[in-house]
Design a protein around this motif. Structure first.
Motif, PDB file in Angstrom:
ATOM      1  N   LYS A  95       0.801  -1.229   0.000  1.00 20.72           N
ATOM      2  CA  LYS A  95       0.000   0.000   0.000  1.00 20.72           C
ATOM      3  C   LYS A  95       0.831   1.275   0.000  1.00 20.72           C
ATOM      4  CE  LYS A  95      -3.721  -2.276   2.619  1.00 20.72           C
ATOM      5  NZ  LYS A  95      -4.508  -2.249   3.892  1.00 20.72           N
ATOM      6  N   ASP A  96       1.968   1.262   0.676  1.00 16.95           N
ATOM      7  CA  ASP A  96       2.752   2.465   0.917  1.00 16.95           C
ATOM      8  C   ASP A  96       3.537   2.869  -0.339  1.00 16.95           C
ATOM      9  OD1 ASP A  96       4.467   4.455   1.767  1.00 16.95           O
ATOM     10  OD2 ASP A  96       5.261   3.341   3.481  1.00 16.95           O
ATOM     11  N   PRO A  97       3.216   4.010  -0.969  1.00 18.79           N
ATOM     12  CA  PRO A  97       3.923   4.401  -2.191  1.00 18.79           C
ATOM     13  C   PRO A  97       5.379   4.781  -1.954  1.00 18.79           C
ATOM     14  CG  PRO A  97       2.505   6.188  -1.457  1.00 18.79           C
ATOM     15  CD  PRO A  97       2.195   5.001  -0.575  1.00 18.79           C
ATOM     16  N   TYR A  98       5.756   5.001  -0.687  1.00 18.24           N
ATOM     17  CA  TYR A  98       7.138   5.361  -0.376  1.00 18.24           C
ATOM     18  C   TYR A  98       8.030   4.134  -0.173  1.00 18.24           C
ATOM     19  CZ  TYR A  98       5.538  10.162   0.323  1.00 18.24           C
ATOM     20  OH  TYR A  98       5.018  11.429   0.146  1.00 18.24           O
ATOM     21  N   LEU A  99       7.445   2.944  -0.182  1.00 15.31           N
ATOM     22  CA  LEU A  99       8.233   1.724   0.001  1.00 15.31           C
ATOM     23  C   LEU A  99       9.155   1.536  -1.216  1.00 15.31           C
ATOM     24  CD1 LEU A  99       6.826  -1.659   1.268  1.00 15.31           C
ATOM     25  CD2 LEU A  99       8.453  -1.594  -0.616  1.00 15.31           C
ATOM     26  N   ASN A 100      10.403   1.193  -0.942  1.00 13.85           N
ATOM     27  CA  ASN A 100      11.388   0.979  -2.002  1.00 13.85           C
ATOM     28  C   ASN A 100      11.964  -0.430  -1.859  1.00 13.85           C
ATOM     29  OD1 ASN A 100      13.910   0.900  -3.468  1.00 13.85           O
ATOM     30  ND2 ASN A 100      13.844   3.132  -3.581  1.00 13.85           N
ATOM     31  N   PRO A 101      11.522  -1.381  -2.680  1.00 11.62           N
ATOM     32  CA  PRO A 101      11.983  -2.773  -2.533  1.00 11.62           C
ATOM     33  C   PRO A 101      13.506  -2.920  -2.593  1.00 11.62           C
ATOM     34  CG  PRO A 101      10.061  -2.704  -3.957  1.00 11.62           C
ATOM     35  CD  PRO A 101      10.475  -1.281  -3.726  1.00 11.62           C
ATOM     36  N   TYR A 102      14.161  -2.182  -3.485  1.00 10.35           N
ATOM     37  CA  TYR A 102      15.617  -2.296  -3.588  1.00 10.35           C
ATOM     38  C   TYR A 102      16.289  -1.867  -2.287  1.00 10.35           C
ATOM     39  CZ  TYR A 102      20.443  -1.487  -4.901  1.00 10.35           C
ATOM     40  OH  TYR A 102      21.818  -1.519  -4.918  1.00 10.35           O
ATOM     41  N   GLU A 103      15.841  -0.758  -1.733  1.00  8.40           N
ATOM     42  CA  GLU A 103      16.442  -0.251  -0.492  1.00  8.40           C
ATOM     43  C   GLU A 103      16.179  -1.203   0.666  1.00  8.40           C
ATOM     44  OE1 GLU A 103      18.431   2.176  -0.080  1.00  8.40           O
ATOM     45  OE2 GLU A 103      18.227   3.436  -1.853  1.00  8.40           O
ATOM     46  N   GLU A 104      15.013  -1.824   0.683  1.00 12.71           N
ATOM     47  CA  GLU A 104      14.703  -2.771   1.754  1.00 12.71           C
ATOM     48  C   GLU A 104      15.603  -4.008   1.651  1.00 12.71           C
ATOM     49  OE1 GLU A 104      12.896  -2.123   4.252  1.00 12.71           O
ATOM     50  OE2 GLU A 104      11.695  -0.411   3.585  1.00 12.71           O
ATOM     51  N   PHE A 105      15.900  -4.419   0.425  1.00  9.33           N
ATOM     52  CA  PHE A 105      16.813  -5.542   0.225  1.00  9.33           C
ATOM     53  C   PHE A 105      18.216  -5.200   0.734  1.00  9.33           C
ATOM     54  CE2 PHE A 105      19.728  -7.616  -3.039  1.00  9.33           C
ATOM     55  CZ  PHE A 105      19.853  -8.792  -2.312  1.00  9.33           C
ATOM     56  N   GLN A 106      18.680  -3.997   0.443  1.00  5.88           N
ATOM     57  CA  GLN A 106      19.990  -3.593   0.951  1.00  5.88           C
ATOM     58  C   GLN A 106      19.993  -3.575   2.480  1.00  5.88           C
ATOM     59  OE1 GLN A 106      22.722  -3.204  -1.160  1.00  5.88           O
ATOM     60  NE2 GLN A 106      21.171  -4.048  -2.540  1.00  5.88           N
ATOM     61  N   ARG A 107      18.902  -3.122   3.060  1.00  2.00           N
ATOM     62  CA  ARG A 107      18.802  -3.067   4.517  1.00  2.00           C
ATOM     63  C   ARG A 107      18.816  -4.466   5.132  1.00  2.00           C
ATOM     64  NH1 ARG A 107      14.801  -0.725   8.553  1.00  2.00           N
ATOM     65  NH2 ARG A 107      13.091  -1.266   7.153  1.00  2.00           N
ATOM     66  N   PHE A 108      18.173  -5.407   4.459  1.00  2.00           N
ATOM     67  CA  PHE A 108      18.115  -6.784   4.945  1.00  2.00           C
ATOM     68  C   PHE A 108      19.518  -7.347   5.176  1.00  2.00           C
ATOM     69  CE2 PHE A 108      18.788 -11.036   3.013  1.00  2.00           C
ATOM     70  CZ  PHE A 108      18.336 -11.827   4.057  1.00  2.00           C
ATOM     71  N   LYS A 109      20.437  -7.046   4.266  1.00  2.00           N
ATOM     72  CA  LYS A 109      21.786  -7.616   4.366  1.00  2.00           C
ATOM     73  C   LYS A 109      22.550  -7.121   5.592  1.00  2.00           C
ATOM     74  CE  LYS A 109      22.941  -6.257   0.277  1.00  2.00           C
ATOM     75  NZ  LYS A 109      23.848  -5.924  -0.839  1.00  2.00           N
ATOM     76  N   THR A 110      22.087  -6.022   6.195  1.00  2.00           N
ATOM     77  CA  THR A 110      22.805  -5.471   7.354  1.00  2.00           C
ATOM     78  C   THR A 110      22.420  -6.136   8.676  1.00  2.00           C
ATOM     79  OG1 THR A 110      21.174  -3.707   7.797  1.00  2.00           O
ATOM     80  CG2 THR A 110      22.915  -3.237   6.179  1.00  2.00           C
TER      81      THR A 110
END
Length: 588
Positions: free
Chosen positions: A305-320
């Motif tokens: 739902k959230d238009p500000y969600l960025n899948p690529y950025e969330e993937f980068q965050r996951f690795k941390t």
């Protein structure tokens, strides 16, 4: 490539071109008359897409017809520069279909299936900790005993070699851009993209019109959200009677070469919850492939739902995450890519046949979300398509432009569709939230498709879930360290993506929706600027008017097709660029 084109006597005759001053619209109008000649090639069967489904169909057809006096002519069109160039998947490979197609593959030293699954791990991540779920509580669908981890592109390259050994014409670099229709309205083949058209629509010195590839039957094996498949689904209303409209996710992936004690060949690890939380359908995978590679990625359902969600950025965050970053110590990221994937399952399968052809693989939506796999189903669908065609040809029946409904019946009776039926309600169990979905998935272990309920969303499409930006706050993502995390354009270089810059954009704003680029920015905060995993879309300030305008960087496109699914009001259409353009995935 020339050898392949001429093998069955289909040598291309010289082309008559138009004056270079003729614009593309005028050229298209001219092409619609009989005054211009397009080269024609005729086959018994044309297959669009040299992926698992398409190559399996081609190989199976050749196996079935090997005793025929007159060789069956088969052509496989592939828009990538080479077979496997556009293939991206996890991939945890179930060999069920391969066992049927090439029973002695284990004795073939050239087969790249080398890393058998040695261990399954499933973790629920929280910001500062994780909980490992015992295998006894996992759905049977994600237990991987007997499977292999690999780069699917390598498997497809190998299948392509097997197909060529069988004498099958494979034409890499030829994108199917239009359907060729017979006079009675049935499908009679495809028309490939024109080469050498400049960005302004004029012809370059390299100009060559696309050719008509005619066939008695056309098998579409383009993968998820294939452009020709979508044309035919719409034209023939093939999804008019589905329980649920097709649902999609975006998968983002990296391949790492590592040198640390955490690397364990054959380890399969999946996680859920963090960083996106329980209200966004998402999950990650990590596969350890011999000799030293980790395939890691994230899938995000495009119904968020959230238009500000960025899948690529969330993937980068996951690795941390502290329990994830350790796997990449002393490592180097060597490949990157992204791809949309089907998530609707059994209740979203369209009608599989039309006059003159059929849908196979992810063009139809045979991925099983519960298993997190679809390659073996795609291969099986291609094989069944081949068997259906051969069952007619061996009786010398005329199949030109005919609808072979037996394919649909045979697929419904196959183990591939039976697998989908077992888990038909799995994905929609997560519509409420992650916790309900996990409990519901565990219960499906026991019902195995016999549950009396059917979960429905009806005709609602993924883009319709996006809500106005006024309901959300912009998300701030951490700065990248270029060791574990990377900015998008740095990673994009690892995809090998390349297009001729001087060609018309293959990303189109639909006719009559020109104002939606601005509406998307004003109402929804331009979600296309964030869901695109290649920075194709950017809203920038117009220097003259001071207003925000949409800039499309089509040369960055990795052909993931997400922009054909998620934009507000679905105002963008993905079409095929000039053949051979796009990513060049190195066995990813």
């Amino acid at each position: 490539m020339f050898r392949a084109i001429t093998r069955h006597g289909h040598k291309l005759k010289s082309l008559r071109t138009l004056p270079r001053s003729v614009s593309r619209p005028a050229y298209r109008a001219f092409c619609s008359t009989e005054e211009i000649e397009r080269d024609e090639m005729e086959y018994d069967v044309v297959i669009v897409g040299a992926g698992p489904a398409g190559l399996s169909a081609a190989i199976k057809l050749r196996q079935l017809s090997e005793d025929r006096d007159e060789e069956l002519s088969i052509c496989v069109l592939e828009k990538g520069a080479q077979v496997g160039a556009h293939i991206l998947s996890g991939n945890c490979f179930n060999p069920h279909a391969l066992n049927e197609l090439i029973p002695d593959w284990r004795n073939d030293e050239t087969c790249p299936l080398e890393t058998k699954v040695s261990e399954d791990r499933f973790s629920i991540l929280f910001e500062n900790k994780s909980i490992n779920v015992p295998e006894m509580f996992l759905p049977k669908s994600i237990r991987n005993h007997g499977n292999y981890v690999c780069g699917l592109g390598e498997i497809v390259e190998w299948l392509g070699e097997k197909a060529e050994e069988e004498g099958i014409d494979i034409l890499p670099g030829f994108a199917g851009s239009e359907i060729f229709y017979n006079e009675d309205g049935s499908v009679g083949g495809v028309i490939t993209n024109d080469f050498g058209v400049a960005k302004d629509g004029t012809q370059k010195d390299t100009f060559m019109p696309g050719m008509i590839v005619k066939a008695k039957q056309t098998i579409l094996a383009e993968g998820c959200r294939g452009s020709l498949s979508q044309q035919l689904i719409e034209k023939f209303n093939l999804d008019g009677n589905v329980v649920n409209k097709q649902q999609y996710g975006i998968g983002i992936k990296e391949v790492w070469e590592v040198d640390n004690s955490e690397f364990k060949p054959g380890l399969v690890k999946h996680t859920v919850n963090w960083p996106l939380g329980p209200n966004v359908y998402s999950g990650t995978f990590m596969y350890h492939v011999k000799p030293n590679k980790i395939h890691v990625g994230m899938v995000v359902g495009l119904d968020y739902k959230d238009p500000y969600l960025n899948p690529y950025e969330e993937f980068q965050r996951f690795k941390t995450h502290k329990n994830i970053s350790k796997y990449f110590k002393n490592g180097e990221c060597v490949a990157y890519g992204a791809r949309a994937l089907n998530e609707g399952g059994y209740h979203s399968l369209p009608k599989l046949t039309f006059k003159g052809g059929m849908l196979t693989g992810c063009s139809a939506g045979f991925l099983n979300v519960a298993e997190i796999k679809g390659t073996h189903h795609a291969m099986k669908s291609g094989m069944v398509a081949a068997e259906t065609i051969w069952s007619k040809l061996e009786k010398d029946e005329d199949i030109s432009g005919k609808e072979l409904t037996e394919y649909e019946t045979s697929m419904q009776d196959s183990w591939a569709v039976h697998d989908l039926k077992k888990w038909r309600n799995f994905k929609l169990g997560f519509k409420k939230n992650l916790w309900f979905g996990l409990i519901h998935g565990f219960l499906l272990n026991f019902t195995q498709g016999r549950e009396p309920w059917t979960l429905k969303i009806g005709n609602k499409k993924d883009h319709e879930y996006t809500e106005p930006k006024s309901k959300f706050k912009p998300r701030k993502y951490p700065k990248k360290d270029n060791k574990l995390t990377f900015d998008l354009l740095t990673n994009l270089e690892r995809s090998g993506t390349d297009h001729d810059h001087d060609q018309p954009s293959h990303l189109k704003i639909k006719e009559g929706m020109e104002d939606w680029a601005q509406k998307s920015y004003d109402i929804y905060g331009a979600p296309e600027d964030r869901f695109c995993p290649a920075k194709v879309y950017e809203h920038i300030k117009d220097e003259e008017t001071g207003e925000m305008k949409l800039q499309i960087n089509a040369q960055n496109c990795v052909h993931c097709k997400t922009c054909d699914i998620k934009p507000p009001n679905n105002y963008i259409r993905w079409t095929t660029p000039e053949g051979a353009g796009g990513p060049k995935y190195p066995g990813i």
